[in-house]
Design a protein around this motif. Structure first.
Motif, short mmCIF file in Angstrom:
data_model
loop_
_atom_site.label_atom_id
_atom_site.label_comp_id
_atom_site.label_asym_id
_atom_site.label_seq_id
_atom_site.Cartn_x
_atom_site.Cartn_y
_atom_site.Cartn_z
N ARG A 1 0.84 -1.21 0.00
CA ARG A 1 0.00 0.00 0.00
C ARG A 1 0.87 1.26 0.00
NH1 ARG A 1 -3.71 -0.99 5.20
NH2 ARG A 1 -1.68 -0.53 6.13
N ARG A 2 0.46 2.22 -0.81
CA ARG A 2 1.14 3.52 -0.79
C ARG A 2 0.46 4.39 0.27
NH1 ARG A 2 0.46 5.39 -5.97
NH2 ARG A 2 -1.38 6.54 -5.33
N ARG A 3 1.25 4.88 1.20
CA ARG A 3 0.68 5.77 2.20
C ARG A 3 0.27 7.08 1.54
NH1 ARG A 3 4.79 4.58 7.28
NH2 ARG A 3 3.92 2.53 7.75
N ASN A 4 -0.60 7.78 2.22
CA ASN A 4 -1.25 8.95 1.61
C ASN A 4 -0.39 10.21 1.77
OD1 ASN A 4 -3.12 10.61 0.44
ND2 ASN A 4 -4.65 10.42 2.07
N TRP A 5 0.81 10.17 1.16
CA TRP A 5 1.68 11.35 1.20
C TRP A 5 1.22 12.37 0.16
CZ3 TRP A 5 5.37 12.45 4.67
CH2 TRP A 5 5.86 11.40 5.47
N GLN A 6 1.17 13.61 0.59
CA GLN A 6 0.82 14.67 -0.35
C GLN A 6 1.77 15.85 -0.13
OE1 GLN A 6 -3.34 15.55 -0.91
NE2 GLN A 6 -3.96 13.56 -0.15
N VAL B 1 3.27 15.86 3.57
CA VAL B 1 2.43 15.53 4.73
C VAL B 1 1.80 14.17 4.47
CG1 VAL B 1 0.54 16.92 3.77
CG2 VAL B 1 0.51 16.33 6.16
N CYS B 2 1.79 13.32 5.49
CA CYS B 2 1.21 11.97 5.35
C CYS B 2 -0.16 11.97 5.99
CB CYS B 2 2.12 10.93 6.00
SG CYS B 2 1.59 9.24 5.64
N LEU B 3 -1.20 12.05 5.16
CA LEU B 3 -2.57 12.05 5.66
C LEU B 3 -3.00 10.61 5.94
CD1 LEU B 3 -4.10 14.61 3.15
CD2 LEU B 3 -3.50 15.00 5.54
N PRO B 4 -4.07 10.42 6.70
CA PRO B 4 -4.56 9.06 6.92
C PRO B 4 -4.96 8.42 5.58
CG PRO B 4 -5.64 10.61 8.41
CD PRO B 4 -4.86 11.43 7.44
N GLY B 5 -4.86 7.09 5.53
CA GLY B 5 -5.33 6.36 4.35
C GLY B 5 -4.19 5.81 3.53
N GLY C 1 -8.14 8.21 -11.04
CA GLY C 1 -7.92 7.73 -9.68
C GLY C 1 -6.84 8.53 -8.98
N PRO C 2 -6.56 8.18 -7.71
CA PRO C 2 -5.58 8.94 -6.95
C PRO C 2 -4.21 8.89 -7.64
CG PRO C 2 -6.72 7.37 -5.53
CD PRO C 2 -7.12 7.06 -6.94
N GLY C 3 -3.59 10.04 -7.81
CA GLY C 3 -2.31 10.09 -8.51
C GLY C 3 -1.17 9.61 -7.62
N ASP C 4 -0.09 9.18 -8.26
CA ASP C 4 1.10 8.77 -7.53
C ASP C 4 1.92 10.04 -7.24
OD1 ASP C 4 3.53 7.95 -6.67
OD2 ASP C 4 3.93 6.57 -8.32
N PRO C 5 2.02 10.42 -5.97
CA PRO C 5 2.71 11.69 -5.67
C PRO C 5 4.20 11.62 -5.95
CG PRO C 5 2.24 10.51 -3.65
CD PRO C 5 1.59 9.72 -4.76
N PHE C 6 4.74 10.40 -6.11
CA PHE C 6 6.18 10.26 -6.33
C PHE C 6 6.52 10.11 -7.80
CE2 PHE C 6 5.16 8.06 -2.25
CZ PHE C 6 5.47 9.14 -1.45
N ALA C 7 5.50 10.13 -8.65
CA ALA C 7 5.77 10.05 -10.08
C ALA C 7 6.45 11.35 -10.51
CB ALA C 7 4.47 9.85 -10.85
N ASP C 8 7.25 11.27 -11.58
CA ASP C 8 7.93 12.47 -12.05
C ASP C 8 6.92 13.54 -12.40
OD1 ASP C 8 10.49 11.62 -11.76
OD2 ASP C 8 10.46 10.52 -13.64
N GLU D 1 -11.89 12.59 2.47
CA GLU D 1 -10.81 12.68 1.50
C GLU D 1 -10.61 14.13 1.07
OE1 GLU D 1 -11.42 10.44 -2.07
OE2 GLU D 1 -9.31 9.90 -2.19
N PHE D 2 -9.39 14.57 1.10
CA PHE D 2 -9.09 15.90 0.57
C PHE D 2 -7.69 15.92 0.02
CE2 PHE D 2 -8.47 16.07 5.18
CZ PHE D 2 -7.20 16.60 5.31
N GLU D 3 -7.42 16.94 -0.78
CA GLU D 3 -6.11 17.08 -1.43
C GLU D 3 -5.36 18.23 -0.77
OE1 GLU D 3 -6.66 16.13 -6.17
OE2 GLU D 3 -7.12 18.11 -5.42
N VAL D 4 -4.12 17.97 -0.42
CA VAL D 4 -3.27 19.06 0.07
C VAL D 4 -2.46 19.56 -1.11
CG1 VAL D 4 -1.29 19.58 1.53
CG2 VAL D 4 -3.13 18.17 2.41
N HIS D 5 -2.34 20.86 -1.23
CA HIS D 5 -1.48 21.40 -2.27
C HIS D 5 -0.76 22.63 -1.73
CE1 HIS D 5 -4.65 24.27 -2.77
NE2 HIS D 5 -5.51 23.32 -3.10
N GLU D 6 -0.05 23.29 -2.58
CA GLU D 6 0.81 24.37 -2.09
C GLU D 6 0.03 25.54 -1.51
OE1 GLU D 6 3.95 25.54 -4.63
OE2 GLU D 6 4.44 23.47 -5.13
N TYR D 7 -1.24 25.62 -1.84
CA TYR D 7 -2.01 26.79 -1.39
C TYR D 7 -2.99 26.44 -0.28
CZ TYR D 7 -0.06 28.00 -5.84
OH TYR D 7 0.81 28.18 -6.87
N GLY D 8 -2.91 25.26 0.27
CA GLY D 8 -3.83 24.87 1.32
C GLY D 8 -4.36 23.49 1.03
#
Lengths: 241, 132
Positions: free
Chosen positions: A5-10, A17-21, A204-211, B12-19
């Motif tokens: 599972r990929r942790r929910n890093w954004q 930040v690692c959100l739940p999920g 679907g949810p994007g891979d945050p570590f993709a280029d 579910e929410f998205e974090v980005h550079e502006y919040g």
């Protein structure tokens, strides 16, 4: 069955930040296979991320900062000096990591023993229900796109077959509603009409570590008749007798 | 036969550079189903507290309006009332401020501080009809 599972890093304004999920990215019969896959993914993510932008040191390592410094020095890595100020680790990594050897970089990551981008979880046999989850569509002024995993949930079924049947019915109803909204009930048979209805990018949810996000191509857009508006999701029902 | 059940769901929410960004239809990801609302609320509270232990509101966003309904003056007064010093002037320093002053506190005290940022929620309970 073992899930990787990929942790929910954004990526936010103040770093990662690692959100739940979590998002399941692969499954294997044995824990060894799953761990091997996780290590490959972890290494790929590490090559893209400044670890010290992933939170304060207390969330990255069990080692107190002076011990982490000693640990690095033992590996021949000079930790950040006073020129980096406090805390200074992120800037230090940014400046120095490219000049480190592979072994030294691995030593830094090894010291950051609490920082993980992927994990392995065993899929445990538990009672489940099958929830119908609405697909979250957003609009970017050109087409509709879905990059969220979740959506509204109002109903669930003990039987997967019943859930799938209801999901098909809801999708059919939703498509008629969307067709009316997109076309104003005009007859859009033919090529122009097809283009009018082909505007759903279901990614679907994007891979945050993709280029970068996969490059957009018009071929990726789904026709209304193929776009999902509801899906069936297995839900742990261990809390229901 | 359909019965009302209670679903613990991750918001579910998205974090980005502006919040951060929550789409209009408030998407949730199902986590676990319960027969009783009280049990679901308990589970959601436990998950919320666990998430709060490792997160900092100011890493999710630095625009106060996205984090709290209080204006800046009300927030500063509320922080004072739970024994916390004023926020630094520069928002870039807010995550560090949280780490220095809130993260070392007990779970209960951290939770009180988090309660001031009520616009950031990670879990909620959703009523669902379950066909048995």
């Amino acid at each position: 069955m073992f899930l990787v599972r990929r942790r929910n890093w954004q990526r936010g304004a103040a770093g990662w930040v690692c959100l739940p999920g979590e998002t399941v990215v692969a499954s294997f019969e044995t824990v060894e296979e799953a761990e091997a896959d996780r290590r490959v993914r972890e290494a790929a993510a590490r090559s893209k991320v400044n670890p010290f932008e992933c939170g304060p040191l207390r969330l990255l390592t069990h080692l107190p900062e002076p011990v982490l410094r000693d640990w690095l020095q033992d590996a021949g890595v000079d930790p950040p000096g006073p020129e980096y100020g406090t805390p200074g680790w992120a800037e230090w990594w940014h400046d120095r990591h490219a000049a480190m050897s592979v072994v030294q970089r691995e030593k830094v990551w090894e010291g950051l023993d609490k920082l993980r981008f992927f994990d392995v979880a065993e899929k445990v046999d538990r009672p489940v229900v099958y929830a119908i989850v609405g697909v979250t569509w957003q609009y970017n002024d050109q087409w509709h796109y879905s990059d969220f995993d979740g959506g509204p949930v109002t109903e669930a079924y003990r039987s997967r077959e019943r859930a799938e049947a209801e999901c098909r019915r809801l999708n059919a109803v939703a498509r008629e509603r969307w067709r009316a909204a997109l076309t104003g009930n005009a007859d859009l048979s033919g090529d122009d009409g097809d283009a009018e209805l082909r505007q759903f990018d279901y990614r679907g949810p994007g891979d945050p570590f993709a280029d970068r996000r996969p490059r957009f191509t018009a071929e990726r857009l789904l026709h209304l008749d193929d776009a999902p508006f509801y899906k069936v999701v297995e839900v742990d029902a261990g809390g229901v007798p | 036969v359909s019965r009302t059940r209670y679903l613990v769901a991750r918001i579910e929410f998205e974090v980005h550079e502006y919040g951060y960004h929550v789409p209009e239809d408030d998407p949730v990801v199902p986590v676990e189903l319960f027969a009783q609302r009280a049990a679901a609320e308990d589970a959601a509270r436990r998950l919320e507290r666990a998430a709060r232990r490792t997160l900092t509101p100011f890493r999710i966003g630095d625009e106060l309006g996205l984090l709290t309904r209080r204006d800046e003056g009300e927030l500063l007064a509320a922080l004072r009332s739970v024994g916390l010093p004023p926020l630094p002037d520069y928002s870039a320093a807010w995550p560090g401020w949280w780490e220095e002053h809130v993260a070392p506190l007990s779970d209960d005290a951290q939770n009180l501080a988090w309660d001031l940022f009520e616009r950031v929620k990670f879990y909620r309970v959703v009523e669902v009809k379950v066909e048995e």
